[in-house]
Design a protein around this motif. Structure first.
Motif, short mmCIF file in Angstrom:
data_model
loop_
_atom_site.label_atom_id
_atom_site.label_comp_id
_atom_site.label_asym_id
_atom_site.label_seq_id
_atom_site.Cartn_x
_atom_site.Cartn_y
_atom_site.Cartn_z
N THR A 18 0.85 -1.10 0.05
CA THR A 18 0.13 0.05 0.12
C THR A 18 0.96 1.38 -0.09
O THR A 18 0.19 2.28 0.11
N LEU A 19 2.07 1.22 -0.26
CA LEU A 19 3.00 2.21 -0.21
C LEU A 19 2.70 3.08 -1.66
O LEU A 19 2.59 2.35 -2.71
N PRO A 20 2.48 4.25 -1.39
CA PRO A 20 2.20 4.97 -2.63
C PRO A 20 3.24 4.80 -3.52
O PRO A 20 4.48 4.80 -3.35
N THR A 21 2.98 4.53 -4.92
CA THR A 21 3.79 4.38 -6.06
C THR A 21 5.01 5.44 -6.18
O THR A 21 6.20 4.97 -6.18
N ALA A 22 4.61 6.70 -5.87
CA ALA A 22 5.60 7.62 -6.14
C ALA A 22 6.64 7.52 -4.96
O ALA A 22 7.87 7.85 -5.13
N GLU A 23 6.34 6.87 -3.79
CA GLU A 23 7.22 6.77 -2.57
C GLU A 23 8.25 5.51 -2.67
O GLU A 23 9.27 5.24 -2.01
N ARG A 24 7.81 4.43 -3.73
CA ARG A 24 8.46 3.48 -3.72
C ARG A 24 10.03 3.35 -4.00
O ARG A 24 10.91 2.61 -3.62
N PRO A 25 10.45 4.23 -5.09
CA PRO A 25 11.91 4.27 -5.50
C PRO A 25 12.54 4.83 -4.32
O PRO A 25 13.76 4.11 -3.90
N LEU A 26 12.21 5.50 -3.50
CA LEU A 26 12.95 6.23 -2.08
C LEU A 26 12.95 4.92 -1.39
O LEU A 26 14.03 4.57 -0.62
N ARG A 27 11.95 4.07 -1.03
CA ARG A 27 12.17 3.03 -0.01
C ARG A 27 12.82 1.59 -0.47
O ARG A 27 14.11 1.49 0.23
N THR A 63 18.50 1.31 12.46
CA THR A 63 18.04 1.57 11.06
C THR A 63 17.03 0.28 10.62
O THR A 63 16.07 0.58 9.89
N ALA A 64 17.47 -0.83 11.05
CA ALA A 64 16.70 -2.03 10.84
C ALA A 64 15.22 -1.94 11.22
O ALA A 64 14.53 -2.29 10.37
N ARG A 65 15.37 -1.42 12.63
CA ARG A 65 13.90 -1.37 13.24
C ARG A 65 13.31 -0.52 12.60
O ARG A 65 11.74 -0.46 12.46
N ASP A 66 13.80 0.78 12.20
CA ASP A 66 13.01 1.90 11.53
C ASP A 66 12.59 1.17 10.22
O ASP A 66 11.29 1.41 9.72
N LEU A 67 13.33 0.90 9.32
CA LEU A 67 12.80 0.36 7.91
C LEU A 67 11.85 -0.74 7.95
O LEU A 67 10.89 -0.77 7.33
N THR A 68 12.04 -1.70 9.13
CA THR A 68 11.02 -2.75 9.12
C THR A 68 9.77 -2.20 9.35
O THR A 68 8.55 -2.82 9.01
N ALA A 69 9.76 -1.42 10.57
CA ALA A 69 8.41 -0.82 10.82
C ALA A 69 7.65 -0.15 9.90
O ALA A 69 6.47 -0.30 9.66
N GLU A 71 7.95 -0.48 6.61
CA GLU A 71 7.68 -1.72 5.55
C GLU A 71 6.42 -2.45 6.10
O GLU A 71 5.49 -2.95 5.35
N SER A 72 6.25 -2.81 7.45
CA SER A 72 5.37 -3.39 7.85
C SER A 72 3.92 -2.83 7.85
O SER A 72 3.04 -3.33 7.59
N SER A 73 4.15 -1.62 7.84
CA SER A 73 2.85 -0.77 7.79
C SER A 73 2.12 -0.68 6.34
O SER A 73 1.04 -0.20 6.34
N CYS A 74 3.05 -0.88 5.39
CA CYS A 74 2.36 -0.65 4.08
C CYS A 74 2.40 -1.93 3.38
O CYS A 74 1.61 -2.54 2.37
N CYS A 75 3.22 -3.00 3.88
CA CYS A 75 3.24 -4.49 3.28
C CYS A 75 3.02 -5.41 4.46
O CYS A 75 3.81 -5.98 4.99
N SER A 76 1.88 -5.63 5.03
CA SER A 76 1.61 -6.16 6.26
C SER A 76 1.70 -7.81 6.16
O SER A 76 1.70 -8.30 7.19
N PHE A 77 2.04 -8.28 4.94
CA PHE A 77 2.16 -9.63 4.87
C PHE A 77 3.48 -10.18 5.59
O PHE A 77 4.04 -11.16 5.68
N PHE A 78 4.52 -9.09 5.65
CA PHE A 78 5.96 -9.37 6.33
C PHE A 78 5.92 -9.52 7.64
O PHE A 78 5.15 -8.76 8.38
N ALA A 79 6.80 -10.53 7.98
CA ALA A 79 6.85 -10.70 9.70
C ALA A 79 8.29 -10.25 9.99
O ALA A 79 9.09 -11.17 9.38
N PHE A 80 8.61 -9.20 10.36
CA PHE A 80 10.20 -9.14 10.72
C PHE A 80 10.46 -9.48 12.21
O PHE A 80 9.88 -9.03 13.10
N ASP A 81 11.45 -9.71 12.49
CA ASP A 81 12.08 -10.23 13.79
C ASP A 81 13.54 -9.60 14.04
O ASP A 81 14.44 -10.21 13.12
N ILE A 82 13.84 -8.78 14.69
CA ILE A 82 15.51 -8.39 14.83
C ILE A 82 15.71 -9.03 16.20
O ILE A 82 15.24 -8.95 17.15
#
Length: 118
Positions: A18-27, A63-69, A71-82
């Motif tokens: 659900t990340l807006p298309t315009a924001e995907r290249p930055l992510r 950085t890992a915690r920030d990126l995964t948080a 990413e989880s908000s727009c691609c909820s099918f991911f489960a991340f564990d650090i």
């Protein structure tokens, strides 16, 4: 994934994102930088489970915690564990349901390819 796709090409991003298309290249660029700077190895534990071995620096964990948080908000099918196993060993486990194994395949390939280019 071909070398052509190692740019900020988001053709492998699933429709469920659900990340807006315009924001995907930055992510994608943020993840590529993270893969180059932090990933020390990757292990595919199962079709639905990828483990990335990371540099153990405090900033890498932040950085890992920030990126995964994010990413989880727009691609909820991911489960991340650090997990921090020692001062020098940090792991990032990425799991997906069976219906998104192709996304995990692409993520694993991108992490490995970008890392080897860096």
């Amino acid at each position: 994934m071909s070398d052509r796709q190692l740019t900020t090409d988001d053709t492998w991003v699933p429709d469920a994102c659900t990340l807006p298309t315009a924001e995907r290249p930055l992510r994608l660029s943020e993840f590529d930088q993270f893969f180059r700077d932090a990933v020390r190895g990757a292990d595919r534990l199962s079709a639905q489970h990828l483990r990335l071995r990371l540099d153990g620096a405090e900033q890498v964990e932040e950085t890992a915690r920030d990126l995964t948080a994010r990413e989880s908000s727009c691609c909820s099918f991911f489960a991340f564990d650090i997990a921090r196993h020692s001062p020098d060993l940090l792991t990032l486990d990425v799991r997906v349901p069976a219906g998104h194994v192709d996304v995990l395949d692409a993520l694993a390939e991108r992490a490995t390819s970008v890392r080897s280019q860096g």
